[in-house]
Design an enzyme around this catalytic site. Sequence first.
Site, PDB file in Angstrom:
ATOM      1  CG  HIS A 236      -2.058  -6.853  -5.194  1.00  0.00           C
ATOM      2  ND1 HIS A 236      -3.161  -6.755  -6.000  1.00  0.00           N
ATOM      3  CD2 HIS A 236      -1.791  -5.592  -4.765  1.00  0.00           C
ATOM      4  CE1 HIS A 236      -3.543  -5.492  -6.086  1.00  0.00           C
ATOM      5  NE2 HIS A 236      -2.732  -4.762  -5.331  1.00  0.00           N
TER       6      HIS A 236
ATOM      7  CG  HIS B  17       1.668  -2.328  -3.950  1.00  0.00           C
ATOM      8  ND1 HIS B  17       0.907  -2.292  -2.810  1.00  0.00           N
ATOM      9  CD2 HIS B  17       0.788  -2.376  -4.983  1.00  0.00           C
ATOM     10  CE1 HIS B  17      -0.384  -2.305  -3.135  1.00  0.00           C
ATOM     11  NE2 HIS B  17      -0.488  -2.354  -4.429  1.00  0.00           N
TER      12      HIS B  17
ATOM     13  CD  GLU C 268      -4.557  -5.213  -2.206  1.00  0.00           C
ATOM     14  OE1 GLU C 268      -3.466  -4.720  -1.832  1.00  0.00           O
ATOM     15  OE2 GLU C 268      -5.325  -4.628  -2.992  1.00  0.00           O
TER      16      GLU C 268
ATOM     17  CG  ASN D 191      -2.371   0.508   0.776  1.00  0.00           C
ATOM     18  OD1 ASN D 191      -2.484   1.565   0.193  1.00  0.00           O
ATOM     19  ND2 ASN D 191      -3.396  -0.262   1.095  1.00  0.00           N
TER      20      ASN D 191
ATOM     21  CE1 TYR E  84      -5.958  -6.255  -9.620  1.00  0.00           C
ATOM     22  CE2 TYR E  84      -4.026  -7.542  -8.982  1.00  0.00           C
ATOM     23  CZ  TYR E  84      -4.621  -6.323  -9.284  1.00  0.00           C
ATOM     24  OH  TYR E  84      -3.863  -5.170  -9.257  1.00  0.00           O
TER      25      TYR E  84
ATOM     26  CD  GLN F 167      -6.572  -0.547   0.229  1.00  0.00           C
ATOM     27  OE1 GLN F 167      -6.380  -0.318   1.425  1.00  0.00           O
ATOM     28  NE2 GLN F 167      -6.819   0.410  -0.640  1.00  0.00           N
TER      29      GLN F 167
END
Length: 352
Positions: free
Chosen positions: A181, A111, A316, A85, A183, A288
């Site tokens: 991370h 990151h 996340e 982040n 998706y 997140q």
Amino acid sequence: MSRSPATPRSDSFGHLTDGRPVNRYTFCNKNDVTVRVIELGCVITDILVPDKGGVVCDVNLGYDAVQDYETNPLSLGAICGRVVNVISNARFQLDGKEYHVTKNFGNHSIHGGKKSFTHKLWSSWIEEDKVKMKYVSPDGEEGFPGELTTIVTYQLTNQNELIIEYSATTNKPTPINLTNHAYFNLAGHNYPNLDDHVLQILADKYTPTTEEEIYIPSGELRDVTGTMYDLRQPVRLGDTLGQVPLGKGYFNNFCVENADGSLRLIATLEHPPSGRRMEVYTTEPGVQCYTGADTIPHTQGKHGAVYEKFCSICLETQHYPDSVNQGNFPSIILRPGEVFYSKTVYKFGLMD
């Protein structure tokens, strides 16, 4: 001795442009769930799970080739660090000294910087039914103090739990905040939207951002009641994404209720048409939620897929963004002699 269904096996995922080989590990359990991870960036490349009819589909966005993961601008499936982040203005103070880290997000750092953990080739080995990956980040890398030794452990159980454990030690005080991370799209990684997904996040507070910088937290912990960030009851994403300010969807940190370092449920994601369900458990104080509006459009993915805006969601688990510059956020400072430890579980199944 017979091999346990969830015991990983290794093979090659190719070579980097500099010739170094990249190992891949595959987990398969008794329920037709398959997970694959690679040493480069500790990336999760594939998560294959069955739907209510038994049809198996990959629900994790990714790339076909190792060269795509070398750049990996979206951090698809990767471990982000040493600080995930944002770090506002790419600087922080620690024990009276100011540190400047790499700017790679406008004026800020995100990151872990330009050559973060996402882009490193980790060493790896199999330990019983787990895969362990290790990276030693040298003192000063991307501007961070101290040599940091990090180990990430992956495991797939026969209860369809993808378990990620993180541990780290340092020889100087340093900030650390790690996440994966991945998706997700429970309809399939190549499905064009999230509309029929139903999301629930068990958080009564979130960290709003400043008016000037929509990605930088203001430092406030705000009650979600009466806002579009109240996801304590399940909401259909197709009904909410367009309502989030500036049409950017969710890019928000939610605060885990009563976080005390124990493993607890923070979020559920369901896709009624397929019947797939994912639960997220974590020891971290935040998660997140990111729905990929501003960075993901028209990205060439694996198996010919093209990833577009709002085609996936990231959940996340992590400490709050910009914690190094927010005194009222939980600390992310690790000191010599201490051991950082964190655990997250993504559990896959079917809706009732």
